[in-house]
Design an enzyme around this catalytic site. Structure first.
Site, PDB file in Angstrom:
ATOM      1  N   GLY A   1       0.852  -1.204   0.000  1.00 50.75           N
ATOM      2  CA  GLY A   1       0.000   0.000   0.000  1.00 50.75           C
ATOM      3  C   GLY A   1       0.881   1.244   0.000  1.00 50.75           C
TER       4      GLY A   1
ATOM      5  N   GLY B   1      -0.306   4.949  -1.159  1.00 44.65           N
ATOM      6  CA  GLY B   1      -1.395   5.629  -0.466  1.00 44.65           C
ATOM      7  C   GLY B   1      -0.920   6.780   0.404  1.00 44.65           C
ATOM      8  CD  GLN B   2      -3.817  10.736   4.263  1.00 45.01           C
ATOM      9  OE1 GLN B   2      -4.687   9.928   4.577  1.00 45.01           O
ATOM     10  NE2 GLN B   2      -3.782  11.954   4.759  1.00 45.01           N
TER      11      GLN B   2
ATOM     12  CG  ASP C   1      -0.190   0.651  -3.977  1.00 44.42           C
ATOM     13  OD1 ASP C   1      -0.236   1.254  -2.888  1.00 44.42           O
ATOM     14  OD2 ASP C   1      -1.198   0.521  -4.717  1.00 44.42           O
TER      15      ASP C   1
ATOM     16  NE  ARG D   1      -3.230   4.053  -5.682  1.00 42.50           N
ATOM     17  CZ  ARG D   1      -3.122   5.278  -5.205  1.00 42.50           C
ATOM     18  NH1 ARG D   1      -2.803   6.274  -5.990  1.00 42.50           N
ATOM     19  NH2 ARG D   1      -3.323   5.538  -3.933  1.00 42.50           N
TER      20      ARG D   1
ATOM     21  CE1 TYR E   1     -10.910   1.513   6.770  1.00 47.58           C
ATOM     22  CE2 TYR E   1     -11.835   2.929   8.463  1.00 47.58           C
ATOM     23  CZ  TYR E   1     -10.745   2.461   7.768  1.00 47.58           C
ATOM     24  OH  TYR E   1      -9.490   2.951   8.048  1.00 47.58           O
TER      25      TYR E   1
ATOM     26  CE  LYS F   1      -8.663  -0.482   8.802  1.00 44.14           C
ATOM     27  NZ  LYS F   1      -7.365  -0.975   8.336  1.00 44.14           N
TER      28      LYS F   1
HETATM   29  N1  LIG Z   1      -5.506   7.849   6.292  1.00 41.26           N
HETATM   30  C1  LIG Z   1      -6.224   7.829   7.395  1.00 41.26           C
HETATM   31  O1  LIG Z   1      -6.735   8.854   7.844  1.00 41.26           O
HETATM   32  C2  LIG Z   1      -6.407   6.520   8.143  1.00 41.26           C
HETATM   33  C3  LIG Z   1      -7.061   6.530   9.371  1.00 41.26           C
HETATM   34  C4  LIG Z   1      -7.269   5.334  10.043  1.00 41.26           C
HETATM   35  C5  LIG Z   1      -6.759   4.161   9.524  1.00 41.26           C
HETATM   36  N2  LIG Z   1      -6.110   4.155   8.325  1.00 41.26           N
HETATM   37  C6  LIG Z   1      -5.639   2.885   7.796  1.00 41.26           C
HETATM   38  O2  LIG Z   1      -4.283   2.966   7.364  1.00 41.26           O
HETATM   39  C7  LIG Z   1      -4.074   2.159   6.195  1.00 41.26           C
HETATM   40  C8  LIG Z   1      -3.515   3.008   5.062  1.00 41.26           C
HETATM   41  O3  LIG Z   1      -4.371   4.104   4.858  1.00 41.26           O
HETATM   42  P1  LIG Z   1      -4.121   5.176   3.699  1.00 41.26           P
HETATM   43  O4  LIG Z   1      -4.821   6.407   4.103  1.00 41.26           O
HETATM   44  O5  LIG Z   1      -2.690   5.224   3.323  1.00 41.26           O
HETATM   45  O6  LIG Z   1      -4.990   4.512   2.516  1.00 41.26           O
HETATM   46  P2  LIG Z   1      -4.922   4.832   0.974  1.00 41.26           P
HETATM   47  O7  LIG Z   1      -6.253   4.465   0.395  1.00 41.26           O
HETATM   48  O8  LIG Z   1      -4.408   6.195   0.735  1.00 41.26           O
HETATM   49  O9  LIG Z   1      -3.824   3.795   0.477  1.00 41.26           O
HETATM   50  C9  LIG Z   1      -4.081   2.424   0.363  1.00 41.26           C
HETATM   51  C10 LIG Z   1      -3.178   1.886  -0.742  1.00 41.26           C
HETATM   52  O10 LIG Z   1      -3.466   0.499  -0.893  1.00 41.26           O
HETATM   53  C11 LIG Z   1      -3.387   0.189  -2.281  1.00 41.26           C
HETATM   54  N3  LIG Z   1      -4.163  -1.004  -2.579  1.00 41.26           N
HETATM   55  C12 LIG Z   1      -5.514  -1.100  -2.663  1.00 41.26           C
HETATM   56  N4  LIG Z   1      -5.855  -2.350  -3.036  1.00 41.26           N
HETATM   57  C13 LIG Z   1      -4.706  -3.047  -3.175  1.00 41.26           C
HETATM   58  C14 LIG Z   1      -4.419  -4.386  -3.546  1.00 41.26           C
HETATM   59  N5  LIG Z   1      -5.394  -5.246  -3.839  1.00 41.26           N
HETATM   60  N6  LIG Z   1      -3.131  -4.774  -3.589  1.00 41.26           N
HETATM   61  C15 LIG Z   1      -2.132  -3.899  -3.288  1.00 41.26           C
HETATM   62  N7  LIG Z   1      -2.339  -2.617  -2.946  1.00 41.26           N
HETATM   63  C16 LIG Z   1      -3.615  -2.204  -2.894  1.00 41.26           C
HETATM   64  C17 LIG Z   1      -3.973   1.422  -2.962  1.00 41.26           C
HETATM   65  O11 LIG Z   1      -3.569   1.488  -4.323  1.00 41.26           O
HETATM   66  C18 LIG Z   1      -3.441   2.549  -2.101  1.00 41.26           C
HETATM   67  O12 LIG Z   1      -2.248   3.073  -2.632  1.00 41.26           O
HETATM   68  C19 LIG Z   1      -5.442   1.522   5.900  1.00 41.26           C
HETATM   69  O13 LIG Z   1      -5.509   0.267   6.512  1.00 41.26           O
HETATM   70  C20 LIG Z   1      -6.417   2.458   6.566  1.00 41.26           C
HETATM   71  O14 LIG Z   1      -7.594   1.788   6.915  1.00 41.26           O
HETATM   72  C21 LIG Z   1      -5.926   5.318   7.633  1.00 41.26           C
END
Ligand SMILES: NC(=O)c1ccc[n+]([C@@H]2O[C@H](COP(=O)([O-])OP(=O)(O)OC[C@H]3O[C@@H](n4cnc5c(N)ncnc54)[C@H](O)[C@@H]3O)[C@@H](O)[C@H]2O)c1
Length: 348
Positions: A38, A41-42, A64, A66, A172, A176
């Protein structure tokens, strides 16, 4: 004279001991090979770069479905793959001799409500694949993030404790909470060293927010800088727990580096951050961009936000592994604006 020689000798011995300890630590770190699933992602966008500073570029493998940022692809190995493909995951782990996995791939709260089948399948299956890697002895340590979404409408809203009513009403949140239960089960039954944090909504400037209910607190900064106005999808007084990304990255790394014996919670640790509403953050932004205006048009995400706590109690994280928050609303806002102005090449 004799005392001085003895003193000097002691200093030399102590200095040698420090060097040996430092080299030993470096050797231990160099033996680690970390996989971050991942990485585009963010959180992944920032965590990969921080972990590469600690373990070295080649020892942190970004992955990832992508492409990740150029900075990530150029500073170490990158694998494009689907975490739902268990065979490919096992191959990657063996290819690089992975010792730790950070599983960040997931469908976030708002996106999962739009596609509940994918939300459930991705969030649950990716987790069980990674747990199995550890159960089969292929990896030593896992980081898997949970969320404040594990709480629900019947949870106490203020200063929400670690152990309380947990009745999430989003796909979601249900995924979790199930994940947290699996964490504890695998730790107790199979001695899997899994570590987890219940992140609040995260605010950062390096990457876009990934489709959650707290995304407004990231988008508001971009719109403020580009257009000096923002339409919030949450109502003005919706208070939610949030955290600035550098704090979230620090907490993650600190938890992963803590000695296992210090960790008393294996489901997931509460993490508090800073609580504010769209109105409060807009007032802080106005101090930097006086002509900034905000309007409110709540959508389906308002209902999700209404079911979540307003503030979190993270005393267990503080006591068990020394967690301490750095940023408040004021310092987060000025740092976000400074960095985004630089990103958009505006005068800082
Ligand atoms: N950002 C927040 O505010 C926040 C808050 C609480 C928990 N989280 C948790 O932290 C984790 C990361 O969050 P984030 O904000 O970076 O999410 P995000 O959506 O920005 O990034 C997730 C990444 O996972 C990749 N992904 C999706 N499906 C995939 C697959 N099948 N195979 C490989 N990669 C895949 C996506 O391309 C993306 O780049 C998650 O588990 C999220 O639930 C985030």
């Amino acid at each position: 004279m004799k005392a001085k020689i003895q003193n000097d000798l002691m200093l030399i011995i102590k200095f040698k001991q420090c060097i040996m300890l430092y080299l030993y630590k470096i050797l231990l770190l160099m033996k680690e090979r970390v996989l971050i699933i991942g990485s585009s992602g963010q959180i992944g966008t920032e965590l990969v770069l921080e972990l590469r500073k600690i373990y070295g570029g080649n020892n942190v493998i970004a992955a990832d479905i992508r492409n990740s940022s150029n900075k990530i692809i150029e500073s170490g190995p990158f694998e494009k793959f689907d975490v739902m493909d268990k065979t490919k995951l096992f191959k990657i782990v063996k290819k690089y001799g992975i010792t730790q996995v950070y599983l960040l791939a997931a469908l976030l709260s708002a996106n999962a409500e739009k596609n509940i089948e994918l939300g459930w399948a991705l969030n649950m299956r990716s987790h069980s694949h990674v747990l199995d890697l550890a159960k089969e002895g292929l990896i030593k340590k896992i980081f898997w993030p949970s969320s404040i979404a594990v709480f629900g409408p019947n949870t106490p809203k203020n200063n929400t404790p670690q152990h309380t009513i947990m009745e999430p009403n989003t796909v979601y949140g249900i995924s979790k909470l199930s994940g947290e239960r699996w964490n504890e089960y695998y730790y107790n039954k199979f001695n899997v060293d899994i570590r987890s944090l219940r992140y609040p909504g995260l605010v950062g400037w390096r990457a876009k927010a990934g489709g959650g209910t707290t995304d407004y607190a990231v988008n508001i900064f971009h719109e403020a800088i580009k257009h000096a106005k923002y339409e919030s999808f949450l109502s003005e007084n919706t208070v939610l727990p949030m955290m600035y990304m550098p704090d979230a990255i620090n907490a993650t790394i600190q938890l992963m580096e803590s000695p296992a014996k210090k960790l008393k919670i294996r489901s997931s640790y509460n993490l508090a951050g800073i609580s504010f509403s769209p109105k409060e953050i807009s007032e802080e932004i106005k101090k930097h961009i006086p002509k900034f205006t905000i309007s409110y048009k709540p959508d389906f995400r308002q209902e999700i936000a209404n079911s979540w706590p307003k503030s979190i109690n993270d005393i267990n994280a503080q006591k068990d592994w020394g967690w301490k928050l750095n940023y408040n609303l004021k310092s987060m806002t000025s740092d976000m604006i400074r960095n985004l102005k630089r990103k958009y090449k505006l005068a800082v």
